[in-house]
Write an enzyme that holds these catalytic residues in place. Structure first.
Site, mmCIF file in Angstrom:
data_model
loop_
_atom_site.group_PDB
_atom_site.id
_atom_site.type_symbol
_atom_site.label_atom_id
_atom_site.label_comp_id
_atom_site.label_asym_id
_atom_site.label_seq_id
_atom_site.Cartn_x
_atom_site.Cartn_y
_atom_site.Cartn_z
ATOM 1 N N ARG A 1 0.838 -1.193 0.000
ATOM 2 C CA ARG A 1 0.000 0.000 0.000
ATOM 3 C C ARG A 1 0.876 1.247 0.000
ATOM 4 O O ARG A 1 1.903 1.291 0.668
ATOM 5 C CB ARG A 1 -0.906 0.003 1.227
ATOM 6 C CG ARG A 1 -2.149 0.847 1.088
ATOM 7 C CD ARG A 1 -3.035 0.713 2.298
ATOM 8 N NE ARG A 1 -3.462 -0.658 2.553
ATOM 9 C CZ ARG A 1 -4.363 -0.981 3.468
ATOM 10 N NH1 ARG A 1 -4.887 -0.046 4.234
ATOM 11 N NH2 ARG A 1 -4.700 -2.246 3.644
ATOM 12 N N SER B 1 -8.213 -0.063 0.457
ATOM 13 C CA SER B 1 -9.183 -0.223 1.539
ATOM 14 C C SER B 1 -9.709 1.123 2.011
ATOM 15 O O SER B 1 -10.305 1.864 1.254
ATOM 16 C CB SER B 1 -8.560 -1.027 2.685
ATOM 17 O OG SER B 1 -9.498 -1.316 3.677
ATOM 18 N N HIS B 2 -9.460 1.478 3.291
ATOM 19 C CA HIS B 2 -10.017 2.693 3.893
ATOM 20 C C HIS B 2 -9.103 3.895 3.738
ATOM 21 O O HIS B 2 -9.447 4.989 4.193
ATOM 22 C CB HIS B 2 -10.258 2.464 5.383
ATOM 23 C CG HIS B 2 -9.007 2.121 6.130
ATOM 24 N ND1 HIS B 2 -8.529 0.838 6.200
ATOM 25 C CD2 HIS B 2 -8.132 2.898 6.807
ATOM 26 C CE1 HIS B 2 -7.410 0.837 6.917
ATOM 27 N NE2 HIS B 2 -7.139 2.068 7.288
ATOM 28 N N LYS C 1 -3.782 -6.538 -2.265
ATOM 29 C CA LYS C 1 -3.929 -7.611 -1.284
ATOM 30 C C LYS C 1 -3.786 -8.931 -2.035
ATOM 31 O O LYS C 1 -4.440 -9.129 -3.070
ATOM 32 C CB LYS C 1 -5.301 -7.546 -0.604
ATOM 33 C CG LYS C 1 -5.503 -6.327 0.287
ATOM 34 C CD LYS C 1 -6.863 -6.359 0.980
ATOM 35 C CE LYS C 1 -7.038 -5.168 1.910
ATOM 36 N NZ LYS C 1 -8.350 -5.195 2.612
ATOM 37 N N ASP D 1 -16.384 0.011 5.080
ATOM 38 C CA ASP D 1 -15.129 0.602 4.670
ATOM 39 C C ASP D 1 -15.003 0.540 3.152
ATOM 40 O O ASP D 1 -15.932 0.102 2.451
ATOM 41 C CB ASP D 1 -13.939 -0.057 5.379
ATOM 42 C CG ASP D 1 -13.606 -1.444 4.832
ATOM 43 O OD1 ASP D 1 -14.448 -2.026 4.124
ATOM 44 O OD2 ASP D 1 -12.511 -1.940 5.125
ATOM 45 N N ASP E 1 -13.315 -1.207 0.851
ATOM 46 C CA ASP E 1 -13.346 -2.429 0.038
ATOM 47 C C ASP E 1 -14.321 -3.469 0.559
ATOM 48 O O ASP E 1 -14.343 -4.601 0.077
ATOM 49 C CB ASP E 1 -11.938 -3.029 -0.100
ATOM 50 C CG ASP E 1 -11.354 -3.503 1.219
ATOM 51 O OD1 ASP E 1 -11.750 -2.975 2.268
ATOM 52 O OD2 ASP E 1 -10.489 -4.400 1.205
ATOM 53 N N ASP F 1 -14.731 -5.218 3.359
ATOM 54 C CA ASP F 1 -14.442 -6.351 4.240
ATOM 55 C C ASP F 1 -14.658 -6.017 5.710
ATOM 56 O O ASP F 1 -14.585 -6.899 6.566
ATOM 57 C CB ASP F 1 -13.023 -6.892 4.006
ATOM 58 C CG ASP F 1 -11.927 -5.893 4.342
ATOM 59 O OD1 ASP F 1 -12.236 -4.729 4.650
ATOM 60 O OD2 ASP F 1 -10.736 -6.277 4.286
ATOM 61 N N ARG F 2 -14.950 -4.745 5.997
ATOM 62 C CA ARG F 2 -15.120 -4.313 7.386
ATOM 63 C C ARG F 2 -16.407 -3.515 7.497
ATOM 64 O O ARG F 2 -16.772 -2.771 6.586
ATOM 65 C CB ARG F 2 -13.910 -3.460 7.788
ATOM 66 C CG ARG F 2 -13.744 -3.216 9.251
ATOM 67 C CD ARG F 2 -12.276 -2.911 9.560
ATOM 68 N NE ARG F 2 -11.743 -1.856 8.730
ATOM 69 C CZ ARG F 2 -11.575 -0.590 9.138
ATOM 70 N NH1 ARG F 2 -11.912 -0.235 10.351
ATOM 71 N NH2 ARG F 2 -11.066 0.310 8.326
ATOM 72 N N HIS G 1 -13.542 -6.454 11.849
ATOM 73 C CA HIS G 1 -13.438 -7.537 10.873
ATOM 74 C C HIS G 1 -14.115 -8.757 11.490
ATOM 75 O O HIS G 1 -13.802 -9.128 12.627
ATOM 76 C CB HIS G 1 -11.972 -7.892 10.587
ATOM 77 C CG HIS G 1 -11.258 -6.906 9.715
ATOM 78 N ND1 HIS G 1 -10.523 -5.860 10.215
ATOM 79 C CD2 HIS G 1 -11.144 -6.835 8.360
ATOM 80 C CE1 HIS G 1 -9.996 -5.186 9.208
ATOM 81 N NE2 HIS G 1 -10.356 -5.744 8.080
#
Length: 447
Positions: free
Chosen positions: A15, A103-104, A113, A241, A243, A245-246, A328
Site C-alpha cells: 500500500r 481499503s479505507h 492484497k 469501509d 473495500d 471487508d469491514r 473484521h
C-alpha cells in the site's frame, strides 16, 4: 533490476501513494514477483479484482502484464469488494488472487492484497517478503508476452450465496452508509432479496470519496450517518469501509458499538445455530467475549491481531467464527474469510428475531470499564514495553502480540504500531475507578 520502494510493503499487504510510491512500473514488477514467488498454484489462473479508485484500472493492466510475463494466466472479475475476490478464488478454484485496493485509505493511495489458493492470505510472515524479493529481480521488458486473460461475472452467484442463507424481515429502518466504496455496488441487490426497509447513503462507488473517508472507526466519518439516523427514530446504522471487508454498526442512539461486543453477539447467535464450536477473538477484546462464548457452549481462543494470523488459526481449529476489535468478522461458512455484508445480515437476523433494540442487546455485555485505545509516542518501543513489564510483573504476562498482562480484576495489552513510533494501549477493569487508576499508572510509566 527494478527497484521498488520498500515502504509500500506492509504487514498484510502492499500500500502507498499513487503514483509516487505505487505506479504502473511497480505494479508490473510486483505482478512478476507474485508469479515467481512460489506462492501460486501455477497450473491455475489468478483472480484479479479492483476497487473504484481512478488508479485501479491502470494498475490492473500493469499487474496483469507482470503476471503474464511470469507465465501466469488471470481471470478478471472486474470491480468488486475484497470479499467478492475471496469468494471468486474459492468458487473458481483459482491458484490465487490479487485485489487492487487501498481499503479505507484516502483517495491518493492504492495497493494490492494477495491470497493463495482457497483465499489463504499472504502477509509479511507468509509470502510478502518473497514477492518483494522477486519483484526486485523483474526483467526490464515486462509486458512483451501474450495477454493471457479471461473474464468471469460472479455477481449473480455471489448474491445467491446470501439469498439462500437469509429470509429477514426487519421491523426498523436500516440506514446504510457505503462511504462511496465498493460495497455500494452490490448492496441494493442484497437488500432487495430481504424484507428490509433501508435508507441508502453514498452507494455510488467513487474513489475520490467526495463525502468522507470510508473508515467506519473514525468518528468524523460517522457524522452524516448519525444525522440521517435522527430522521428515522429507532433505526440501526451501518457503515462500510472502502473495500467492503469491514463494517461498523451504530445503535438507535447513534453510538458506535465496539467490535468486540459485536463479536460476542454474533458468536452467540452462530453457536445457537451451528454450535458447539470454536470462536476466535483478538487479544484486545473485552473479557465478556470468552464469557459469552463459554456460556453459549463454545470454545473461545485468544489470538494475535491481524487477518492472516486469525485465518490461519481458524483453518487449523476449524473455528466457527472470529472477530476483531477493528470490526473484521470472519466466518467458517465464508471460506474462513471476512465479509462485511455477511456480518450485517447476521446482525439483522438477530434484531429481527429478537425484536429488541441493538442497545438493549449490547447493554448486558458492557460489564467492564474500558479505556479505549490510547496511543503513546515512544522512541524505543521494546524498551518501553520492557519497562512496563517490569513494573507489572506480578500479573500473568504474555508476549503473544506486544505485551499483555492479566490480573484478576483488570488487564491491558500494549502493542507497537507497524508504521509509527507508537505504542497502542487497551485496558479493561472491573470498575471505572480501577480502570482510571491503572490507566494513570501506566501513563506515568510510559511518559
Amino acid at each position: 533490476m527494478n527497484p521498488i520502494n520498500d515502504e509500500i510493503f506492509k504487514a498484510y499487504d502492499i500500500r502507498g501513494r499513487y503514483p509516487e510510491q505505487i505506479n504502473e512500473g511497480a505494479a508490473r514488477s510486483i505482478g512478476w514477483g507474485f508469479g515467481k514467488s512460489g506462492l501460486i498454484k501455477t497450473d491455475r489462473p489468478v483472480v484479479l479484482g479492483r476497487d473504484m479508485r481512478d488508479s485501479s484500472a491502470p494498475l490492473f493492466e500493469a499487474i496483469l502484464e507482470g503476471l503474464n510475463t511470469a507465465g501466469i494466466s488471470a481471470i478478471d472479475i472486474g470491480r468488486c469488494t475484497t470479499p467478492m475476490l475471496y469468494y471468486a478464488v474459492n468458487t473458481l478454484e483459482a491458484g490465487g488472487g490479487v485485489m487492487i485496493t487501498a481499503s479505507h485509505n484516502p483517495a491518493g493511495y492504492n495497493g494490492f492484497k494477495f491470497v493463495r489458493e482457497r483465499a489463504i492470505p499472504v502477509s509479511a510472515e507468509s509470502g510478502l517478503r518473497e514477492i518483494q524479493r522477486e519483484s526486485g529481480r523483474a526483467p526490464p521488458r515486462i509486458g512483451k508476452g501474450k495477454n493471457n486473460l479471461t473474464s468471469e461475472n460472479i455477481t449473480s452467484d455471489y448474491l445467491d450465496f446470501f439469498a439462500r442463507r437469509f429470509s429477514i424481515e426487519l421491523d426498523r429502518t436500516a440506514v446504510i452508509d457505503a462511504g462511496n466504496g465498493m460495497a455500494g455496488l452490490i448492496l441494493p441487490a442484497v437488500l432487495e432479496a430481504q424484507n428490509i426497509l433501508h435508507r441508502d447513503m453514498y452507494f455510488e462507488p467513487d474513489g475520490s470519496f467526495p463525502h468522507h473517508q470510508a473508515n467506519p472507526l473514525i468518528q468524523e466519518n460517522l457524522e452524516d450517518l448519525q444525522a440521517e439516523m435522527l430522521k428515522h427514530p429507532g433505526s440501526i446504522g451501518v457503515a462500510f469501509d472502502g473495500d467492503g471487508d469491514r463494517v461498523g454498526f451504530l445503535d438507535e442512539d447513534g453510538e458506535l458499538v465496539p467490535g468486540d461486543l459485536l463479536t460476542a453477539l454474533l458468536a452467540r447467535r452462530l453457536l445457537e445455530q451451528q454450535g458447539p464450536g470454536t470462536v476466535l477473538y483478538d487479544l484486545r477484546s473485552s473479557r465478556v467475549v470468552p464469557e459469552v462464548v463459554r456460556a453459549s457452549g463454545g470454545h473461545p481462543i485468544k489470538t494475535r491481531v491481524g487477518h492472516s494470523f486469525i485465518k490461519g488459526l481458524m483453518r487449523k481449529e476449524k473455528a466457527l467464527f472470529a472477530g476483531e476489535l477493528s470490526c473484521h468478522f470472519y466466518f467458517r461458512d465464508f471460506f474462513y474469510c471476512e465479509s462485511g455484508i455477511l456480518a450485517m445480515l447476521r446482525l439483522f437476523e438477530i434484531l429481527s428475531e429478537s425484536g429488541k433494540s441493538l442497545s438493549s442487546l449490547v447493554g448486558p455485555l458492557r460489564r467492564y470499564a474500558r479505556s479505549g485505545e490510547v496511543n503513546f509516542t515512544v522512541t524505543d518501543q521494546e524498551k518501553a514495553m520492557n519497562r512496563v513489564q517490569e513494573r507489572f510483573s506480578a500479573g500473568d504476562v504474555s508476549r503473544l502480540d506486544g505485551l499483555s498482562i492479566d490480573f484478576e480484576d483488570w488487564w491491558f495489552n500494549l502493542r507497537p504500531s507497524n508504521t509509527e513510533p507508537l505504542l497502542r494501549l487497551n485496558l479493561e477493569a472491573d470498575t471505572e475507578e480501577l480502570m482510571r487508576e491503572r490507566l494513570a499508572e501506566l501513563q506515568g510509566v510510559l511518559r
